[in-house]
Design a protein around this motif. Sequence first.
Motif, PDB file in Angstrom:
ATOM      1  N   GLU A  43       0.827  -1.206   0.000  1.00 19.73           N
ATOM      2  CA  GLU A  43       0.000   0.000   0.000  1.00 19.73           C
ATOM      3  C   GLU A  43       0.867   1.264   0.000  1.00 19.73           C
ATOM      4  OE1 GLU A  43      -3.358   2.106   2.807  1.00 19.73           O
ATOM      5  OE2 GLU A  43      -3.197  -0.081   2.824  1.00 19.73           O
ATOM      6  N   ILE A  44       1.873   1.300   0.854  1.00 17.21           N
ATOM      7  CA  ILE A  44       2.744   2.474   0.951  1.00 17.21           C
ATOM      8  C   ILE A  44       3.496   2.715  -0.357  1.00 17.21           C
ATOM      9  CG2 ILE A  44       4.832   3.392   2.054  1.00 17.21           C
ATOM     10  CD1 ILE A  44       3.800   1.931   4.647  1.00 17.21           C
ATOM     11  N   LEU A  45       4.023   1.644  -0.961  1.00 20.17           N
ATOM     12  CA  LEU A  45       4.801   1.776  -2.189  1.00 20.17           C
ATOM     13  C   LEU A  45       3.914   1.834  -3.433  1.00 20.17           C
ATOM     14  CD1 LEU A  45       7.053   0.977  -0.172  1.00 20.17           C
ATOM     15  CD2 LEU A  45       8.078  -0.326  -2.021  1.00 20.17           C
ATOM     16  N   PHE A 147      12.622   2.357  -6.916  1.00 23.52           N
ATOM     17  CA  PHE A 147      12.511   2.027  -5.497  1.00 23.52           C
ATOM     18  C   PHE A 147      13.429   2.957  -4.698  1.00 23.52           C
ATOM     19  CE2 PHE A 147      11.469  -1.971  -7.694  1.00 23.52           C
ATOM     20  CZ  PHE A 147      10.179  -2.149  -7.243  1.00 23.52           C
ATOM     21  N   GLU A 148      12.939   4.159  -4.463  1.00 15.65           N
ATOM     22  CA  GLU A 148      13.708   5.189  -3.776  1.00 15.65           C
ATOM     23  C   GLU A 148      14.393   4.637  -2.534  1.00 15.65           C
ATOM     24  OE1 GLU A 148      11.670   8.936  -3.070  1.00 15.65           O
ATOM     25  OE2 GLU A 148      10.182   8.328  -4.573  1.00 15.65           O
ATOM     26  N   GLU A 149      15.491   5.268  -2.175  1.00 16.14           N
ATOM     27  CA  GLU A 149      16.302   4.833  -1.031  1.00 16.14           C
ATOM     28  C   GLU A 149      15.467   4.681   0.240  1.00 16.14           C
ATOM     29  OE1 GLU A 149      19.296   3.478   1.241  1.00 16.14           O
ATOM     30  OE2 GLU A 149      19.450   3.803  -0.916  1.00 16.14           O
ATOM     31  N   LYS A 150      14.545   5.609   0.492  1.00 16.38           N
ATOM     32  CA  LYS A 150      13.737   5.520   1.714  1.00 16.38           C
ATOM     33  C   LYS A 150      12.873   4.262   1.713  1.00 16.38           C
ATOM     34  CE  LYS A 150      10.145   8.610  -0.053  1.00 16.38           C
ATOM     35  NZ  LYS A 150       9.467   9.895   0.138  1.00 16.38           N
ATOM     36  N   TYR A 151      12.423   3.816   0.541  1.00 13.13           N
ATOM     37  CA  TYR A 151      11.621   2.595   0.459  1.00 13.13           C
ATOM     38  C   TYR A 151      12.497   1.353   0.572  1.00 13.13           C
ATOM     39  CZ  TYR A 151       7.939   5.776  -0.996  1.00 13.13           C
ATOM     40  OH  TYR A 151       7.031   6.801  -1.046  1.00 13.13           O
ATOM     41  N   ARG A 152      13.675   1.411  -0.017  1.00 14.86           N
ATOM     42  CA  ARG A 152      14.608   0.280   0.123  1.00 14.86           C
ATOM     43  C   ARG A 152      14.993   0.113   1.594  1.00 14.86           C
ATOM     44  NH1 ARG A 152      17.130   2.572  -4.642  1.00 14.86           N
ATOM     45  NH2 ARG A 152      18.952   3.091  -3.381  1.00 14.86           N
ATOM     46  N   GLU A 153      15.190   1.222   2.284  1.00 19.01           N
ATOM     47  CA  GLU A 153      15.526   1.160   3.717  1.00 19.01           C
ATOM     48  C   GLU A 153      14.366   0.537   4.501  1.00 19.01           C
ATOM     49  OE1 GLU A 153      17.424   1.210   7.256  1.00 19.01           O
ATOM     50  OE2 GLU A 153      18.308   1.464   5.266  1.00 19.01           O
TER      51      GLU A 153
END
Length: 168
Positions: A43-45, A147-153
């Motif tokens: 949902e977030i991504l 997949f931005e860094e904040k999402y990968r984290e």
Amino acid sequence: MRTDVFIREKDEYREVDITGLDKPQITGDLLSKWSRIINSTAEILDVPAVLVMKIRKDVMEVLLSSDNSENPYSAGDSDSLGHGLYCENVIGTNKELLVENALESEVWNDNPDVELNMIAYYGLPIRWPDGQILGTICVLDNQSNKFEEKYREMINIYQKVIEDDLEL
């Protein structure tokens, strides 16, 4: 237990140490917790699929699948090892894999997930405390995605949560 996986990026097979018969069963409570994690992640991504995959002797199996309407995967689905699935690469290299758009990559453009229109991928290995591989946590998209860094984290944190659960 050991099995062979195909590392597409290196065009080679590699033997890996996978979940042995001595490991405890993963309980319904843990599976419910992990399901909540992958559903909220999807949902977030805003992606069609977030999965927890389990490697077995000859197959990659979908252990858990997010509940999105666009998700082509279901729990229990499996595919044979040996032809370079995204998750095979993650397990064989024991590190993250980011594929922004498989259609633009000579290495990934004929990956089996492309047939399901899953062209973007980010995944991490899930390991037992002794280093044996359970499988992966991964995110798939039907459009190009960095997949931005904040999402990968965020996925890295969820990987650690799952691995901490396996330690308990």
